[in-house]
Design a protein around this motif. Sequence first.
Motif, PDB file in Angstrom:
ATOM      1  N   ARG A 123      43.445  90.866  30.538  1.00 38.19           N
ATOM      2  CA  ARG A 123      42.625  92.142  30.596  1.00 38.19           C
ATOM      3  C   ARG A 123      41.389  91.839  31.364  1.00 38.19           C
ATOM      4  O   ARG A 123      40.927  90.711  31.327  1.00 38.19           O
ATOM      5  N   LEU A 124      41.265  92.900  32.173  1.00 36.61           N
ATOM      6  CA  LEU A 124      39.866  92.505  33.139  1.00 36.61           C
ATOM      7  C   LEU A 124      38.704  93.363  32.678  1.00 36.61           C
ATOM      8  O   LEU A 124      38.803  94.430  32.006  1.00 36.61           O
ATOM      9  N   THR A 125      37.748  92.519  32.727  1.00 38.56           N
ATOM     10  CA  THR A 125      36.301  93.120  32.181  1.00 38.56           C
ATOM     11  C   THR A 125      35.866  94.102  33.357  1.00 38.56           C
ATOM     12  O   THR A 125      36.266  94.151  34.402  1.00 38.56           O
ATOM     13  N   PRO A 126      34.861  94.929  32.974  1.00 39.88           N
ATOM     14  CA  PRO A 126      34.340  96.011  33.929  1.00 39.88           C
ATOM     15  C   PRO A 126      33.818  95.085  35.074  1.00 39.88           C
ATOM     16  O   PRO A 126      33.810  95.506  36.315  1.00 39.88           O
ATOM     17  N   ALA A 127      33.252  93.905  34.910  1.00 41.66           N
ATOM     18  CA  ALA A 127      32.579  92.871  36.093  1.00 41.66           C
ATOM     19  C   ALA A 127      33.728  92.523  36.975  1.00 41.66           C
ATOM     20  O   ALA A 127      33.683  92.563  38.176  1.00 41.66           O
ATOM     21  N   HIS A 128      34.834  91.959  36.273  1.00 44.12           N
ATOM     22  CA  HIS A 128      36.057  91.830  37.051  1.00 44.12           C
ATOM     23  C   HIS A 128      36.610  92.974  37.911  1.00 44.12           C
ATOM     24  O   HIS A 128      36.803  92.726  39.271  1.00 44.12           O
ATOM     25  N   ARG A 129      36.512  93.909  37.561  1.00 37.18           N
ATOM     26  CA  ARG A 129      37.100  95.202  38.055  1.00 37.18           C
ATOM     27  C   ARG A 129      35.938  95.236  39.285  1.00 37.18           C
ATOM     28  O   ARG A 129      36.616  95.699  40.327  1.00 37.18           O
ATOM     29  N   ALA A 130      34.794  95.441  39.036  1.00 32.57           N
ATOM     30  CA  ALA A 130      33.815  95.966  40.046  1.00 32.57           C
ATOM     31  C   ALA A 130      34.053  94.720  41.345  1.00 32.57           C
ATOM     32  O   ALA A 130      33.990  94.995  42.584  1.00 32.57           O
ATOM     33  N   ALA A 131      34.301  93.564  40.973  1.00 27.45           N
ATOM     34  CA  ALA A 131      34.430  92.490  41.970  1.00 27.45           C
ATOM     35  C   ALA A 131      35.773  92.805  42.812  1.00 27.45           C
ATOM     36  O   ALA A 131      35.711  92.225  43.784  1.00 27.45           O
ATOM     37  N   LEU A 132      36.796  92.918  41.944  1.00 24.23           N
ATOM     38  CA  LEU A 132      38.163  93.127  42.725  1.00 24.23           C
ATOM     39  C   LEU A 132      38.101  94.275  43.598  1.00 24.23           C
ATOM     40  O   LEU A 132      38.578  94.418  44.788  1.00 24.23           O
ATOM     41  N   GLN A 133      37.165  95.301  43.194  1.00 28.43           N
ATOM     42  CA  GLN A 133      36.912  96.660  44.053  1.00 28.43           C
ATOM     43  C   GLN A 133      36.170  96.410  45.223  1.00 28.43           C
ATOM     44  O   GLN A 133      36.666  96.834  46.377  1.00 28.43           O
ATOM     45  N   THR A 134      35.356  95.487  45.195  1.00 32.20           N
ATOM     46  CA  THR A 134      34.465  95.068  46.202  1.00 32.20           C
ATOM     47  C   THR A 134      35.378  94.273  47.314  1.00 32.20           C
ATOM     48  O   THR A 134      35.204  94.528  48.521  1.00 32.20           O
ATOM     49  N   SER A 135      36.153  93.309  46.883  1.00 34.54           N
ATOM     50  CA  SER A 135      36.844  92.609  47.731  1.00 34.54           C
ATOM     51  C   SER A 135      38.037  93.549  48.375  1.00 34.54           C
ATOM     52  O   SER A 135      38.300  93.072  49.469  1.00 34.54           O
ATOM     53  N   ARG A 136      38.495  94.401  47.826  1.00 32.05           N
ATOM     54  CA  ARG A 136      39.520  95.345  48.217  1.00 32.05           C
ATOM     55  C   ARG A 136      38.915  95.985  49.373  1.00 32.05           C
ATOM     56  O   ARG A 136      39.358  96.189  50.543  1.00 32.05           O
ATOM     57  N   GLU A 137      37.645  96.605  49.244  1.00 32.56           N
ATOM     58  CA  GLU A 137      37.056  97.295  50.265  1.00 32.56           C
ATOM     59  C   GLU A 137      36.602  96.341  51.456  1.00 32.56           C
ATOM     60  O   GLU A 137      36.884  96.863  52.619  1.00 32.56           O
ATOM     61  N   VAL A 138      36.427  95.148  51.424  1.00 29.72           N
ATOM     62  CA  VAL A 138      36.072  94.075  52.266  1.00 29.72           C
ATOM     63  C   VAL A 138      37.099  93.808  53.237  1.00 29.72           C
ATOM     64  O   VAL A 138      37.304  93.945  54.253  1.00 29.72           O
ATOM     65  N   ASP A 139      38.495  93.860  52.385  1.00 33.30           N
ATOM     66  CA  ASP A 139      39.699  93.564  52.991  1.00 33.30           C
ATOM     67  C   ASP A 139      40.351  94.763  53.760  1.00 33.30           C
ATOM     68  O   ASP A 139      40.848  94.560  55.216  1.00 33.30           O
ATOM     69  N   THR A 140      39.936  95.940  53.298  1.00 32.93           N
ATOM     70  CA  THR A 140      40.320  97.181  54.109  1.00 32.93           C
ATOM     71  C   THR A 140      39.819  97.414  55.205  1.00 32.93           C
ATOM     72  O   THR A 140      40.142  97.926  56.165  1.00 32.93           O
ATOM     73  N   SER A 141      38.389  97.201  55.117  1.00 32.36           N
ATOM     74  CA  SER A 141      37.486  97.274  56.499  1.00 32.36           C
ATOM     75  C   SER A 141      37.776  96.272  57.486  1.00 32.36           C
ATOM     76  O   SER A 141      37.626  96.670  58.782  1.00 32.36           O
ATOM     77  N   ALA A 142      38.425  95.132  57.134  1.00 35.39           N
ATOM     78  CA  ALA A 142      38.603  94.122  58.045  1.00 35.39           C
ATOM     79  C   ALA A 142      40.016  94.719  58.897  1.00 35.39           C
ATOM     80  O   ALA A 142      40.120  94.104  60.000  1.00 35.39           O
TER      81      ALA A 142
END
Length: 149
Positions: A123-142
């Motif tokens: 199970r992911l905590t809200p902090a994990h979800r936020a970190a995962l979302q930001t890493s996905r945004e960085v990957d898609t911008s690259a």
Amino acid sequence: MPPRRKLNEFEKGRAVAWFQDGVPKREVARRLHVSISVIVRLIQRFTATGRVQERCRPGRPKKTTPHEDRLIERLALQTRTASSSIIRRQLRVATNTNISQQTIRNRLYGFNLRSRRPAVRPRLTPAHRAALQTSREVDTSAMVPGPVQ
């Protein structure tokens, strides 16, 4: 060491008859291709009980037959995620045998089949979800193609 050879009832009767006719135990063992200790135990059993049949073995008799055991194994292998209660119901329909779930689990353990649970992601905590979302945004911008040079 070669595997032990069991004497059938006819051979046991022949061994006792030869011994009663005066044939030495070693000769009886040689004729039947068994160890002399087999003949000694056979003669001791015959003199004590008057019979050549083996005594009953200790322990509780099995509830299932070898055919039902093979069916349990086949059902478990066909549906790998089936629980013991499902296998129990399928066995009852197929053979009209009512056995417990624990017996099913014991037979599966004897076949070296272990129960498995499907992998569950943590199970992911809200902090994990936020970190995962930001890493996905960085990957898609690259991955966005830039101007071609």
